[in-house]
Design an enzyme around this catalytic site. Structure first.
Site: not given
Ligand code: PEP
Ligand code: MG
Length: 568
Positions: A185, A427, A451, A498
């Site tokens: 992140h 995910e 994920d 996403c």
């Molecule tokens: C993902 O897992 O692709 C996602 C968009 O969520 P995060 O990266 O916040 O886990």
């Molecule tokens: Mg995720």
């Protein structure tokens, strides 16, 4: 020269600020009566040091900021602030550190519960003062991440997601860390704010010193200490080139997100905090496909109230001026920790008590958030998305809690969007495999490749030792993406993505070929993605996807996708 892995492009010149890991452990000790005076003295001296520091900081500022600091100083000088702490020493015989912890927390809680919004938000100041007092008691050298000098390059072993959420992005020229993956992140946030970032730089915190003048290339991963004129010039040239590319992409602000043969898709942005919506809009995002609401929680030192969340969601939806904003409910756990939740340490946090699992268990937290989102839905086009759904029972349970919240608001006569759309993240492989069933019970999907990849190939997304195995090109990952899209379409619902893969120009042709409807990405990738899409022919992409779906090796897939995009 040092070398690491460039995870956020761009060039940065600046001075090093080393961020040391603070190992603060507040132990609860029982002191003897004779020690009380000494512990009280330590608390008063620590608080006085914090007051002195603040007064010194105030010498250099004027205007509103000075007024804010003045108010902050008044809180510090109010004797009632430390009355609870003094009592904890006098009556409970606690040591200074523990007394500060419990004393300040209880004062903060009193403020947090106040109806007056201004007073309630003072609880953050009190917790901030607490941290600074504790820092003095522990004799820590602390850096205020929210107020940095211009052209700071942060160098750390690792930056936690909460530390990154607090960074003063206006004054940061770069981030260098020893650990961390491309899809951590921290890396994602660096890209959102267009801050060059390099991870996996061996011994960076030992080799670099505070104040060193360095230059970094977030594209190649190179770091120059006291760069020579020649090195500087090379980077200035690169910066110019990146700037030219940016200017060239500006023209795509006016284009539609459509392929050469007229297939329209939605290009959305991922955001972490309401203010990021401005960056999204500036890059002509057509909506927000992922509002990572956990950043609101991580940006705070206490659980954000319904009121403060409502304000944040309303702000985001208003900035987006009628465009859709998909708010993902709290996705905490894994690499996203909330200290104040005091979650138990787990052997496998990514497989543990997190996201929707935690929310269904802690309905107090979940309902507070859902009520806030529902209330904000009266001010624009909001949608709700549940993270980490692994089964239909979880989806049903989450929807049930949402219905309860709707009923509560109905009874209280509070307005919300009665047709608010409810979707889920795909995910987890189990969700992708039953996508057709899940699609019948929700309004949209968004594939979280970050994920989905880690759970499909069993490779933790931030673990640099095995990062070569973490790849979106793995045929199994691609098959699951296809399953999710086909499942959504079988029930006539939209399928978005996403995860970071949605913004990767090499991957976009395959996603267009598979029929993805909505691409949600880092705001700074939107124009490049639109350019890519404008150059594609959907029939060619379908053929490409049919070819790729039959491949058996990730290398082969990657080679073919690169070859395809390079021919464009
Ligand atoms: C993902 O897992 O692709 C996602 C968009 O969520 P995060 O990266 O916040 O886990
Ligand atoms: Mg995720």
């Amino acid at each position: 020269m040092l070398k690491g892995n460039g995870v956020s492009t761009g060039v940065g010149f600046g001075n090093v600020v080393i961020l040391k890991k603070l190992e603060r452990k507040i132990e609860k000790k029982t002191i003897r009566d004779a020690q009380k005076e000494q512990e009280l003295k330590r608390v008063h001296e620590a608080l006085q040091e914090v007051i002195n520091d603040t007064e010194n900081q105030m010498k250099n500022i004027t205007g509103t900021e000075a007024d804010i600091m003045q108010a902050y100083l008044m809180i510090m000088q109010d004797p009632s602030l430390i009355a609870e702490t003094e009592n904890a020493i006098k009556n409970s015989n606690y040591n200074a550190e523990y007394a500060v912890e419990v004393g300040f927390n209880s004062v903060a809680q009193i403020f947090e519960n106040m109806d007056d919004k201004y007073m309630a938000s003072r609880s953050r100041d009190i917790l901030d003062i607490k941290n600074r007092v504790l820092g003095k008691l522990f004799k820590e050298e602390t850096i205020d991440l929210t107020k940095l000098n211009p052209n700071t390059i942060i160098v750390a072993e690792e930056l936690t997601t909460s530390e990154t959420a607090k960074l003063d992005f206006n004054n940061i020229s770069g981030i260098v860390t020893e650990l961390g993956g491309e899809n951590s992140h921290t890396s994602i946030m660096a890209r959102t704010h267009a801050i060059p970032a390099i991870t996996k730089v061996k011994d960076a915190t030992k080799i670099l010193k505070n104040g060193d003048s360095i230059a970094i290339n977030g594209t190649s991963g190179e770091i120059y200490i006291n760069p020579t004129e020649e090195e500087k010039q090379k980077l200035i040239d690169l910066e110019k080139q990146l700037e030219e590319e940016k200017v060239e992409l500006e023209k795509y602000k006016k284009q539609e997100s459509v392929t050469r043969d007229g297939i329209k898709v939605k290009l959305y942005a991922n955001i972490g905090l309401p203010a990021d919506a401005k960056i999204a809009l500036n890059n002509t995002a057509e909506g927000v496909g992922l509002f990572r609401s956990e950043f609101l929680y991580m940006d705070s030192d206490t659980m954000p109230s319904e009121e403060s969340q409502f304000t944040a969601y309303k702000e985001a939806v208003q900035i987006m001026e009628g465009r859709e904003v998909i708010i993902r409910t709290l996705d905490i756990g894994g690499d996203k920790d909330l200290k104040y939740l005091e979650l138990e340490k787990e052997a496998n946090p990514f497989l543990g008590y997190r996201a929707i699992r935690l929310c269904l268990d802690r309905q107090d937290i979940f309902k507070t958030q859902l009520r806030a989102i529902l209330r904000a839905s009266a001010f624009g086009k909001l949608a709700i998305m549940f993270p980490m759904i692994s089964s239909i029972d979880e989806l049903r349970a989450a929807k049930e809690v949402l219905e309860e919240c709707k009923k509560e608001l109905d009874n209280e006569g509070i307005e919300y969007d009665k047709n608010i759309q409810v979707g889920i993240m795909i995910e987890i492989p189990s969700a992708a495999l039953i996508a057709d069933k899940l699609a019948k019970e929700c309004d949209f999907f968004s594939i979280g490749t970050n994920d989905l990849i880690q759970y499909t190939v069993a490779v933790e997304r931030g673990n640099e030792k095995i990062s070569k195995l973490y790849t979106k090109y793995h045929p199994a990952v691609i098959q699951l993406i296809k399953k999710a899209i086909d499942g959504a379409h079988s029930a006539n619902i939209i399928c978005g993505m996403c995860g970071e893969a949605a913004g990767d120009s090499t991957f976009i042709p395959l996603l267009v070929g598979l029929g993805l409807d909505e691409f949600s990405m880092n705001s700074n990738s939107i124009l490049r993605a639109r350019k890519t899409i404008n150059n594609l022919d959907s029939k060619e992409c379908s053929k490409l996807s049919e070819e790729v779906i039959n491949m058996s090796s990730a290398e082969e897939v990657e080679k073919r996708l690169k070859e395809f995009i390079n021919q464009k």
